[in-house]
Scaffold this motif. Structure first.
Motif, PDB file in Angstrom:
ATOM      1  N   TYR A  25     -10.262  -5.431   8.930  1.00  0.00           N
ATOM      2  CA  TYR A  25      -8.921  -6.457   9.463  1.00  0.00           C
ATOM      3  C   TYR A  25      -8.418  -6.758   7.893  1.00  0.00           C
ATOM      4  CZ  TYR A  25     -11.247  -6.274  13.505  1.00  0.00           C
ATOM      5  OH  TYR A  25     -12.361  -6.404  14.990  1.00  0.00           O
ATOM      6  N   GLN A  26      -9.193  -6.446   6.819  1.00  0.00           N
ATOM      7  CA  GLN A  26      -8.369  -6.137   5.982  1.00  0.00           C
ATOM      8  C   GLN A  26      -8.118  -4.696   5.236  1.00  0.00           C
ATOM      9  OE1 GLN A  26      -9.560  -9.949   3.660  1.00  0.00           O
ATOM     10  NE2 GLN A  26     -11.064  -8.875   4.032  1.00  0.00           N
ATOM     11  N   LYS A  27      -6.968  -4.162   4.599  1.00  0.00           N
ATOM     12  CA  LYS A  27      -6.247  -3.561   4.079  1.00  0.00           C
ATOM     13  C   LYS A  27      -6.968  -3.701   2.390  1.00  0.00           C
ATOM     14  CE  LYS A  27      -2.988  -0.047   3.389  1.00  0.00           C
ATOM     15  NZ  LYS A  27      -1.699   0.910   3.990  1.00  0.00           N
ATOM     16  N   GLN A  28      -8.488  -3.681   2.189  1.00  0.00           N
ATOM     17  CA  GLN A  28      -8.984  -3.949   1.669  1.00  0.00           C
ATOM     18  C   GLN A  28      -9.055  -2.447   0.828  1.00  0.00           C
ATOM     19  OE1 GLN A  28     -11.090  -7.212   1.557  1.00  0.00           O
ATOM     20  NE2 GLN A  28     -10.347  -8.055  -0.102  1.00  0.00           N
TER      21      GLN A  28
ATOM     22  N   TYR B  16       2.630  -3.631  -3.137  1.00  0.00           N
ATOM     23  CA  TYR B  16       1.261  -4.117  -2.393  1.00  0.00           C
ATOM     24  C   TYR B  16       0.912  -5.399  -2.080  1.00  0.00           C
ATOM     25  CZ  TYR B  16      -1.039  -0.097  -4.950  1.00  0.00           C
ATOM     26  OH  TYR B  16      -0.991   1.010  -5.352  1.00  0.00           O
ATOM     27  N   ASP B  17       1.943  -7.127  -2.513  1.00  0.00           N
ATOM     28  CA  ASP B  17       1.249  -8.248  -1.325  1.00  0.00           C
ATOM     29  C   ASP B  17       2.446  -8.254  -0.477  1.00  0.00           C
ATOM     30  OD1 ASP B  17       0.401 -10.648  -1.291  1.00  0.00           O
ATOM     31  OD2 ASP B  17       2.655 -11.777  -2.001  1.00  0.00           O
ATOM     32  N   GLU B  18       3.299  -7.853  -0.511  1.00  0.00           N
ATOM     33  CA  GLU B  18       4.126  -7.352   0.740  1.00  0.00           C
ATOM     34  C   GLU B  18       3.465  -7.132   1.521  1.00  0.00           C
ATOM     35  OE1 GLU B  18       7.459  -8.868   1.377  1.00  0.00           O
ATOM     36  OE2 GLU B  18       7.018  -9.922  -0.496  1.00  0.00           O
TER      37      GLU B  18
ATOM     38  N   SER C 200       2.531  -8.299   5.280  1.00  0.00           N
ATOM     39  CA  SER C 200       3.387  -7.830   6.101  1.00  0.00           C
ATOM     40  C   SER C 200       2.011  -7.206   7.733  1.00  0.00           C
ATOM     41  CB  SER C 200       4.117  -6.022   6.642  1.00  0.00           C
ATOM     42  OG  SER C 200       3.869  -5.396   7.574  1.00  0.00           O
ATOM     43  N   PHE C 201       0.960  -6.930   6.911  1.00  0.00           N
ATOM     44  CA  PHE C 201      -0.470  -6.463   7.795  1.00  0.00           C
ATOM     45  C   PHE C 201      -1.234  -7.516   8.557  1.00  0.00           C
ATOM     46  CE2 PHE C 201      -5.187  -6.315   7.551  1.00  0.00           C
ATOM     47  CZ  PHE C 201      -4.892  -4.896   9.208  1.00  0.00           C
ATOM     48  N   SER C 202      -0.911  -8.855   7.243  1.00  0.00           N
ATOM     49  CA  SER C 202      -1.446 -10.053   7.592  1.00  0.00           C
ATOM     50  C   SER C 202      -0.851 -10.209   9.198  1.00  0.00           C
ATOM     51  CB  SER C 202      -1.144 -11.150   6.463  1.00  0.00           C
ATOM     52  OG  SER C 202      -2.177 -10.469   5.986  1.00  0.00           O
ATOM     53  N   LYS C 203       0.892 -10.783   9.230  1.00  0.00           N
ATOM     54  CA  LYS C 203       1.513 -11.061  10.513  1.00  0.00           C
ATOM     55  C   LYS C 203       1.546 -10.476  11.544  1.00  0.00           C
ATOM     56  CE  LYS C 203       6.260 -11.506  11.372  1.00  0.00           C
ATOM     57  NZ  LYS C 203       7.582 -11.267  11.565  1.00  0.00           N
TER      58      LYS C 203
ATOM     59  N   GLN D 193      -6.492   7.298   5.571  1.00  0.00           N
ATOM     60  CA  GLN D 193      -7.772   6.280   6.305  1.00  0.00           C
ATOM     61  C   GLN D 193      -7.597   5.302   6.753  1.00  0.00           C
ATOM     62  OE1 GLN D 193     -11.716   6.799   4.288  1.00  0.00           O
ATOM     63  NE2 GLN D 193     -12.798   6.969   5.814  1.00  0.00           N
ATOM     64  N   LEU D 194      -7.475   4.593   4.611  1.00  0.00           N
ATOM     65  CA  LEU D 194      -7.126   3.246   4.569  1.00  0.00           C
ATOM     66  C   LEU D 194      -5.664   2.646   6.067  1.00  0.00           C
ATOM     67  CD1 LEU D 194      -7.716   2.620   0.933  1.00  0.00           C
ATOM     68  CD2 LEU D 194      -9.022   1.665   2.743  1.00  0.00           C
ATOM     69  N   THR D 195      -4.986   3.533   6.194  1.00  0.00           N
ATOM     70  CA  THR D 195      -3.662   3.375   6.455  1.00  0.00           C
ATOM     71  C   THR D 195      -3.860   3.142   8.114  1.00  0.00           C
ATOM     72  OG1 THR D 195      -1.863   3.950   5.098  1.00  0.00           O
ATOM     73  CG2 THR D 195      -1.531   3.501   7.245  1.00  0.00           C
ATOM     74  N   ASP D 196      -5.003   4.478   8.537  1.00  0.00           N
ATOM     75  CA  ASP D 196      -5.166   5.259   9.756  1.00  0.00           C
ATOM     76  C   ASP D 196      -6.385   3.225  10.053  1.00  0.00           C
ATOM     77  OD1 ASP D 196      -4.283   7.338   9.455  1.00  0.00           O
ATOM     78  OD2 ASP D 196      -5.569   7.843   9.688  1.00  0.00           O
ATOM     79  N   GLU D 197      -7.157   3.122   9.232  1.00  0.00           N
ATOM     80  CA  GLU D 197      -8.624   2.503  10.572  1.00  0.00           C
ATOM     81  C   GLU D 197      -7.508   0.915  10.481  1.00  0.00           C
ATOM     82  OE1 GLU D 197     -12.325   3.521   7.130  1.00  0.00           O
ATOM     83  OE2 GLU D 197     -10.677   1.906   6.476  1.00  0.00           O
ATOM     84  N   VAL D 198      -6.672   0.394   9.345  1.00  0.00           N
ATOM     85  CA  VAL D 198      -6.378  -0.733   9.161  1.00  0.00           C
ATOM     86  C   VAL D 198      -5.086  -0.579  10.948  1.00  0.00           C
ATOM     87  CG1 VAL D 198      -6.288  -1.946   7.010  1.00  0.00           C
ATOM     88  CG2 VAL D 198      -3.676  -0.415   7.760  1.00  0.00           C
TER      89      VAL D 198
END
Length: 873
Positions: free
Chosen positions: A150-153, A274-276, A280-283, A393-398
């Motif tokens: 649940y975090q794109k980290q 990166y912050d935007e 966006s993902f948080s929203k 992979q990171l994009t797919d996961e989140v």
């Protein structure tokens, strides 16, 4: 009496019909090699010993949905000797997979067991059990685990004797794990949680051969390895098989890591982007969470809360151009794709290795606290040049995208041979209806025997049903069957990386199993999604189902697969990987210098190759059949430029290579299987970070591969259908006379603005004026820039518009941008610019500007792609 007689015949008819139905449904039989049983392996709990258990998993107790998780189980037996199985499971909302390995522990002894399992759900439980030889569970331990999607980290593993000096990697968009020889995994699955591994001031010679191999295999499968060197280069560069040149010479210099005012502004813009993205993902996450809570009348309390953060603004406010003294090591990678150069010194180089990336820094990466601006510039560059595989992979996961779609699709197409022809059944039903109505009615009326209809109708119905049933007995599925995809990918060391995907499907829902001779690393392949994105299944309510659907037994000499509680004709999916020596017997002599691909391919394998193709610098070439012992010419074949994944999903040439002739809906099962496999392969091979070229083909009649191995075992046990393909990296000659052709300048893009791109999408202009900076390899002597219309014309144009406008270059003397090319006019012969002295500096940097007047267009416009020529070394 007449009414009684009718009721009697009705009763006889019902009894006969019931007998027939039970006989029909009772015909299911088990297959050869399949064992049907009603025994419950995971039955009632029974404590027969006294065990102390300790479990560790992942890194810092973190796991991730869709990735492998490694762990260790330590057991102290205070009771009697134990012999049985150690079982590990992460319960899911859909279908559980239990992994069992043979386990013995004597009374009073302490034993350790390791496990690697895929995390296929985020219910947050690790279930570890001991199951004795009688199938009784004697120990069961539930451990809450943190499954974080649940975090794109970006997960970064750090190996350093001065890990505190790498503090600048720890940001809001990264998660840091500090590693050493003791907790560094010795297989690539144990590293799967990590996206980047940074090694700086650390003795890699102390790594075990297995750990070195694990890291290199992890990189080849998509990881990004970052090596800091400088005065500590001897420590970090020992033991690798990564090709590089190291003179050992050190030079002390003052450097800003290539930053000037313009690049500082771009660095700030990257941090803002990166912050935007994070906001966006948080929203989106909050909206999805609220939707779930509303739909299921419950509160999901295990998702992360995203409070507004001012980390990006604080970071930007403190950024400045910072010069520090560093010792620079004269070391280079053989195949450099990305480079940071300053004053003739190469500071950072990046080069693809398989599906991953190696980043080499020529200085020590340690920074003091007052050097944070320099460190931030390094960290952002590392993240910016992470492998395309990990970015995807990171994009797919989140965002919940599932990446194995084409593998499942391939296994879903069953063979058509056992499907009965409908014409015969239509004829039999027609005869039945004709006999039942006019003929029967007229005959009984003429004989005045209409009271016999209660006897004749059920007899005729039973007779014709039996005829139809017997007619289809040869095509009825009675036993479990297998669908599979076997991929053999060769490397330069004549080693094969084998990936086998397969499904088990049964025509009944009771328990069955298959035992394979040999130990195979088989794992569940799941099409489930993270709970956050899987709205079709119930969410966690506090009750975890511990019953398994499939159990995988790792014995000393066998591997056993068991399936239970599975609806009939519902597949269970598995995956397995292996590596073994196998000679590459494909001989190629190919050339490409911007025109047609020429040369010859010869098949020296002992099997035929069909539906074969070349993937050369983005060009897909349809080769067709290549029988054993034969050669084929590359020229004159159908081809299409497919530089980006967005193109090939709607490409007609891929369907053509698979054997299709028109609309995909008219393809037979075999063609559709091959089409899905080709798409799956190309998803990873069409890679903007890679210059590797491939031959891809399907195997036919392969005795060498079928003699042993997992696929041979599976297909010998059960009826099976599937596809088997080879993926072979090939060398391509780009030399013409005394010059060498480099197909794409995009590999060397360093900085830019006014465009956007995804991990597998084409760079699309969002402004009418886009400026890009390119860092070409410092060792190259550039002789010409070239615009090739053929490399900028894509076959699929439904979604994109090809670039139309001016291509300009920054004149280093005047500071102005000079027009080089107009894409609709041929300004110079062959669209070449050979006088480059005013455009490329001593560090081989060039700045280009793309200008178009088409601001109001329906389709996004793809940025153009230039090629260049260099002197042959």
């Amino acid at each position: 009496m007449k009414g009684l007689s009718q009721r009697k015949w009705k009763l006889i008819f019902i009894i006969l019909l019931c007998i027939f139905i039970f006989a029909f449904l009772g015909d299911s039989k088990t297959a050869s090699g399949i064992h049907a049983s009603a025994k419950e392996i995971m039955g009632a709990q029974e404590m027969t010993g006294d065990f102390s258990i300790n479990i560790s998993y992942g890194y810092s107790g973190i796991a991730k949905f869709g990735r492998y998780m490694s762990g260790k189980v330590n057991l102290y037996n205070q009771g009697e000797d134990f012999s049985g199985w150690l079982q590990v499971m992460t319960p899911t909302t859909q279908e559980n997979a239990a992994y069992r390995q043979t386990f013995q522990i004597e009374a009073g002894a302490i034993e350790e067991a390791q496990f690697d399992i895929p995390v296929m759900d985020d219910t947050g439980i690790l279930l570890v059990s001991l199951v004795n030889d009688k199938g009784k569970t004697v120990v069961e331990y539930q451990l809450p685990i943190t499954v974080d999607n649940y975090q794109k980290q970006v997960n970064i593993g750090i190996l350093s004797n001065r890990s505190e000096d790498l503090y600048y990697f720890d940001t809001e968009i990264t998660r840091i794990f500090y590693l050493d020889n003791n907790n560094l995994a010795d297989d690539y699955m144990g590293l799967d949680l990590l996206d980047i591994i940074v090694i700086n001031d650390y003795e890699t010679k102390n790594f075990s051969p297995k750990q070195i191999s694990a890291i290199e295999q992890w990189v080849a499968k998509g990881g990004t390895l970052v090596l800091g060197t400088g005065e500590n280069g001897d420590k970090t560069l020992t033991g690798w098989s990564i090709p590089l040149n190291n003179s050992g010479k050190l030079t002390t210099t003052s450097t800003s890591f290539g930053l000037n005012e313009e690049r500082l502004d771009r660095l700030k813009q990257k941090i803002i982007s990166y912050d935007e993205e994070r906001k966006s993902f948080s929203k989106m996450l909050e909206e999805r969470k609220n939707s779930i809570n509303s739909a299921y009348s419950q509160t999901i309390d295990y998702l992360y809360d995203y409070a507004p953060s001012d980390w990006a603004q604080n970071l930007i406010d403190n950024l400045r151009i910072q010069r520090i003294e560093k010792k620079i090591l004269d070391v280079t990678l053989n195949e450099t794709m990305q480079t940071v150069v300053e004053a003739g010194n190469s500071l950072m180089e990046s080069s693809p290795l398989g599906l991953g990336m190696v980043q080499l820094f020529t200085f020590d990466l340690g920074m003091t606290e007052n050097q944070s601006s320099f460190g931030t510039a390094v960290a952002v560059e590392v993240l910016q040049n992470m492998s395309q595989t990990k970015q995807r992979q990171l994009t797919d996961e989140v965002y919940g995208k599932y990446t194995n779609y084409n593998i499942y699709t391939s296994m879903s197409y069953t063979d058509m041979e056992n499907i009965p022809k409908i014409s015969g059944y239509i004829i039999m039903i027609g005869i039945y209806l004709l006999t039942l109505s006019p003929i029967l009615y007229l005959a009984l009326k003429k004989l005045d025997k209409r009271n016999l209809i209660w006897i004749i109708v059920p007899v005729l119905a039973a007779t014709f049903t039996l005829i139809i049933y017997m007619a289809g007995s040869g095509t009825r599925i009675k036993e479990p069957y297998i669908g599979y995809v076997q991929l053999l990918e060769f490397n330069e060391k004549d080693q094969v990386e084998e990936n086998v995907y397969f499904s088990l499907t049964a025509p009944y829902n009771h328990q069955y199993s298959i035992t394979l001779d040999g130990q195979y690393p088989i794992y569940q392949l799941s099409d489930s999604s993270s709970l956050l994105f899987n709205s079709g299944y119930p969410y966690r309510t506090g009750i975890i189902d511990t019953e398994y659907t499939t159990a995988i037994y790792y014995g000393k000499e066998t591997t056993k697969l068991e399936v239970q509680n599975k609806p009939a004709f519902s597949p269970t999916y598995y995956t397995s990987e292996n590596s073994y020596p196998m000679d590459n017997k494909l001989i190629t002599d190919l050339s490409y210098t911007g025109d047609e691909i020429t040369g010859k391919i010869t098949n020296k394998f002992d099997f035929d190759l069909t539906n074969s193709m070349l993937l050369i610098d983005g060009n897909v070439v349809d080769l067709g059949k290549l029988p054993r012992g034969f050669s084929i010419l590359a020229e004159g074949k159908d081809s299409e430029l497919l530089v980006y994944e967005d193109l090939f999903n709607n490409s007609t040439i891929i369907n053509q290579i698979a054997g299709g002739t028109g609309n995909e809906t008219t393809n037979n099962a075999e063609v559709n299987r091959k089409l899905s496999v080709l798409r799956y392969i190309l998803e990873s091979k069409i890679n903007k970070n890679s210059a590797v070229n491939y031959f891809i083909g399907f195997m036919k009649d392969s005795p060498t591969v079928e003699e042993d191995g997992l696929t041979a075992q599976l297909t010998s046990n059960l009826d099976s259908y599937g596809t088997r393909a080879v993926i072979i990296p090939i060398q391509v000659d780009h030399i013409k006379g005394d010059a060498e052709f480099v197909p794409s300048i995009q590999l060397y893009s360093a900085n830019g603005n006014g465009f956007e791109t995804g991990s597998f999408q084409a760079p699309v202009m969002i402004d009418s004026d886009v400026t890009m900076e390119y860092q070409l390899p410092v060792s190259d002597t550039i002789t010409a820039l070239e615009y090739l219309p053929e490399r900028n014309q894509y076959g699929q144009k439904d979604y994109w518009a090809e670039f139309e406008g001016d291509i300009c270059a920054l004149n280093l003397e005047t500071g102005n941008f000079d027009l080089l090319f107009h894409t609709k006019e041929q300004l110079l012969p062959q669209n070449q610019i050979t006088d480059l002295a005013n455009y490329i500096n001593q560090q081989n940097q060039i700045t280009l500007r793309y200008v178009t007047k088409q601001d109001n267009r329906e389709k996004p416009m793809v940025m153009p792609d230039l090629s260049y020529w260099k002197e042959v070394k």
